[in-house]
Scaffold this motif. Sequence first.
Motif: not given
Length: 519
Positions: A199, A202-208, A210
């Motif tokens: 999880r 996934a949060v970090y990915a939404r913040e740009g 990876e």
Amino acid sequence: MLIAANAACLEAEAKARNLEAEARHRALLIEQMKFTIAKLKHERFGQSSERSALLDQLELQLADMEEDASEAEAKAQMAVAAAAAANIEVRAFQRRKPARRPLPEHLPRERIVYPVPSACPCCGGVLHKLGEDVTETLELVPRQWKVIQHVREKFSCRSCESITQPPAPSHPIARGRAGPGLLAHILFAKYGLHLPLNRQSAVYAREGVELDVSTLADWVGAAAATLMPLVEVIHANVFAAERIHADDTTVPVLAKGKTRTGRLWTYVRDDRPFGGSDPPAAAFFYSRDRGGEHPQLHLANYAGLMQADAYAGFNKLYEPGRKPGPIIEAMCWAHARRKFFDLARLNKAPIATEAVERIDALFAIERDINGKTSQERSRVRNELSRTLVIALEAWLRQQRSKLSASSDTAKAIAYSLTRWTGLTRFLDDGRLCMSNNAAERALRGIAVGRKNWTFAGSDEGARRAAALYTLIETAKLNDVDPQAWLADLLARLHDHPAKRIDELLPWNWKRGRQQQAAA
């Protein structure tokens, strides 16, 4: 036309009144829920596992009700606005506003000054400032990611041709490019906020940004190894106490495609109830099962008072000839009360109800002497509690003689009477508490976390969790922000002298920060 207008007016007013009634009803329910939650949070004693689950359920329900009430209020206001647009007079719904806390003073303030006319809009005259009205709103700025470049410039000497360069800085972990703040955030999110790594990824990915789960897992393992010296020091601090609390809870562990039930054990040192000056701390351990050999290993070098439940695996610890010395057993009144409470709540059993009331009278005395010295606690207990305990024992024996041995009430009475020596030991030692709630509170976060992470991936992962729980729970016991403390530890540990590691313990770290702030 007049009849139609009157009908529309009546219909709009009825709609507004219905919406108002609904909103008021929801507001009333909210107040009732808030009262219930406040009362439960105020309660110190009782069935802690039941109380924790009920609190979680009530708080979730309260949040939903507050959302529903706000939606109902908005609908009522829209109905009033629509009626006003149609020239229909409808009394507006006035919801009682909740008491709001002032916004935190330590937050930075950003002023937005709205432009005013350069001249009086009425006569064109010169305007003079009389004052200002300031309305504050709380805003959130999304967290900022950044890359820190550690630059080491090289210089050469033209005389001797030697090259000079500052030494490479220490990194929190040997591998990986994560800073101490990021590592602390990942650790606290996983073990303090119970947010699994998938999880977080996934949060970090939404913040740009990876970050693969495998990368995060590698960082967590390396950071845990870096922090292990602090874990060992905290363990030693806990087992240097005069009195400890002990308890355990289940932890599902993945094994060959299925899960098996391991155990997480906690031992808590907290001298604050008897006015002790030593700081509190909590030590956690993992085992693959609940065998009695595990607490015997954990407590191999401990001798003193131990508050615990009636787990049979502790019995060898209480033997008189044990080395390095016997552990003195002190039983938990909250467990004894729980047997009666369940019967009083579910079956309305009069004997169980009276037993709960008698035990609660003892807990009321304990609340008044919490934090007093052990001598003062002993004095009050001898004056007030001892008489109640003697009367309770006589009453329990009298009631048991009237009951069938197979009845649930008789079994609840037998549970207490067969453990009476351990239950009443608190009367003779002011350092003891009546309950083992300190250990149960330490385990509460694990019980909450199980709902999120479901199971530990391996035995080693569960041991790592025990180590991180040791750090986080100890920080919380000392009113230290776990994430800020972990970040500072990870930044300093590699360069910190091992013989001065005590300086980094939460209570010493907190004192150092306070001294720096005062300087």
